[in-house]
Enzyme design. Structure first.
Site, PDB file in Angstrom:
ATOM      1  N   ASP A 151       3.690 -21.579   1.678  1.00  0.00           N
ATOM      2  CA  ASP A 151       2.237 -21.358   1.724  1.00  0.00           C
ATOM      3  C   ASP A 151       1.666 -20.990   0.362  1.00  0.00           C
ATOM      4  O   ASP A 151       0.730 -21.615  -0.122  1.00  0.00           O
ATOM      5  CB  ASP A 151       1.891 -20.223   2.708  1.00  0.00           C
TER       6      ASP A 151
ATOM      7  N   ARG B 102       1.104  -4.140   2.963  1.00  0.00           N
ATOM      8  CA  ARG B 102      -0.103  -4.871   2.529  1.00  0.00           C
ATOM      9  C   ARG B 102      -1.035  -4.080   1.618  1.00  0.00           C
ATOM     10  O   ARG B 102      -1.465  -4.588   0.589  1.00  0.00           O
ATOM     11  CB  ARG B 102      -0.865  -5.420   3.745  1.00  0.00           C
TER      12      ARG B 102
ATOM     13  N   ASP C 141      -2.766  -9.790   8.553  1.00  0.00           N
ATOM     14  CA  ASP C 141      -2.570  -9.520   7.136  1.00  0.00           C
ATOM     15  C   ASP C 141      -3.785  -9.855   6.280  1.00  0.00           C
ATOM     16  O   ASP C 141      -4.072  -9.173   5.307  1.00  0.00           O
ATOM     17  CB  ASP C 141      -1.308 -10.233   6.643  1.00  0.00           C
TER      18      ASP C 141
ATOM     19  N   SER D 158       8.886 -17.395  11.459  1.00  0.00           N
ATOM     20  CA  SER D 158       8.205 -16.820  10.307  1.00  0.00           C
ATOM     21  C   SER D 158       8.724 -15.392  10.147  1.00  0.00           C
ATOM     22  O   SER D 158       8.687 -14.600  11.086  1.00  0.00           O
ATOM     23  CB  SER D 158       6.703 -16.822  10.553  1.00  0.00           C
TER      24      SER D 158
END
Ligand code: ARG
Length: 390
Positions: A13, A92, A121, A173
């Site tokens: 990504d 994060r 996220d 994932s």
């Protein structure tokens, strides 16, 4: 030329993001944080530059992550929906903090991330960024681009000669850091499917754990884990060690249907051996040394604290204020807990503390009982008074 700082993980990504941002006319500076996933900085650098980045900052943030994020969360007893120790969610805001810092240093007006448009996220990154610098402009390529599925993305990467490992479609994932592993997608999306063994990357299956238990002594000082089996360790090493030990005993797997911030229910499985061991031990010590009013109120704080972390509000005033409460009550949380780890279970074996509120003389049913039973009847009369009809 416009400049953007991209949170870069090295995966498909974010590698496509570099190329896409360049196509939109940006110079791309990457930022990668090491929060405890195994990756090599040289590999990251190579991939970022090959994908078209101008520059990459790579920072080992494990210490800051552990002392500034994991430890406060551990002390607060933060668990989301009873099963998630918030490993991804805690990382994060820290990444966002450095993204903003690098943007300042690079005099960039834009920051970008590779989060999907339906996850948590994106909310965590962007809320943190907005709190830290509301003037930065945020780009989320995955919400805009036309690369709608993995196959299309792989084609795009190939066409643009991006350095991806064109592996057979990775079925899950995965997000990993020191505090745990989050695993989702693939066959886990069907709730009829039990997680397959190959989905777990850290922990042993119960079938393969040793047939003998393992004992551990953890010493806490003011809520902070200080020694493991009498050996003083910095918290990064202590967590790494507990992850190893716990994983071998099959500890710390959970499977959760969770409520995302954006309103979707989703299913994710987690592995957090060190987290569950430390959480269990600390709770046990707290039960020994804190009074019941504090313990009751702490439960409420834990719930709120977890919710704040999950919902991207780490940098909120409320979280900081709750830290004040936690720090205060943890002042007396010093002592040792001995645990027995066996077949995925964390069993309490021994509790010791100079601040213990347990008085054997009061608790005992034996001869040396110090509790005055004469007080009980009058106490109960008054206790029941509001509920007693005359
Ligand atoms: N559901 C978790 C959270 O919102 C983890 C999200 C990322 N998971 C993943 N497998 N990449 O914090």
């Amino acid at each position: 030329m416009k400049k953007v700082v991209l949170a870069y993980s090295g995966g498909l990504d974010t590698s496509c993001c570099i190329n896409w941002l360049r196509d939109k006319g940006f110079r791309v500076v990457c930022f990668s944080a090491n929060l405890g996933s195994e990756y090599s900085p040289s590999e990251l650098r190579r991939r970022a530059l090959r994908s078209g980045a101008d520059k990459i900052y790579i920072k080992d943030l494990r210490r800051e992550f552990v002392y500034g994020y994991i430890l406060p969360s551990l002390k607060a007893g933060a668990i989301y929906q009873r099963k998630y120790l918030l490993s991804t969610a805690l990382g994060r805001p820290l990444i966002a903090k450095y993204l903003v810092e690098v943007a300042h240093k690079e005099k960039a007006q834009f920051v970008a991330h590779g989060c999907s448009g339906k996850g948590n996220d994106q909310v965590r990154f962007e809320t943190s960024i907005k709190i830290l610098n509301p003037r930065l402009k945020i780009i989320a390529p995955l919400r805009e681009w036309e690369l709608t599925c993995r196959e299309v993305e792989i084609d795009y990467a190939k066409k643009n000669r991006l350095p991806i490992k064109v592996s057979k479609d990775k079925p899950y994932s995965i997000d990993k850091n020191l505090w745990g592993v989050s695993i989702e997608a693939g066959i886990l999306e069907d709730l009829g499917n039990e997680p397959q063994e190959e989905a777990f990357i850290l922990t042993k299956s119960l079938e393969k754990t040793p047939s003998k238990p393992q004992y551990l002594e953890i010493e806490f000082e003011k809520g902070r884990p200080l020694r493991l089996n009498r050996k003083k360790l910095d918290l990064v090493s202590l967590i790494q060690k507990l992850n190893q030990i716990g994983a071998r005993q099959g500890i710390g797997r959970t499977d959760l249907i969770e409520d995302r911030i954006v309103g979707i229910k989703s299913r994710e499985i987690y592995e957090a051996p060190a987290g569950w061991i430390l959480y269990t031990a600390l709770r046990e010590l707290e039960n020994l040394v804190l009074d019941r009013e504090v313990l009751y109120f702490k439960e409420l704080v834990s719930l709120t604290y977890a919710q704040l972390i999950y919902q991207g509000l780490w940098f909120s005033s409320l979280r900081k204020a709750l830290d004040g409460f936690i720090e205060k009550i943890e002042e007396r949380v010093t002592g040792k807990i001995t645990l027995k780890l066996f077949k995925g279970n964390i069993i309490i074996s021994k509790r010791e503390s100079k601040n213990s509120l347990y008085k054997k003389g009061l608790a005992t049913y034996g001869e040396k009982d110090l509790f005055n039973k004469d007080w009980a009847e009058g106490f109960i009369n008054i206790w029941a008074l509001p509920f007693t009809e005359r």
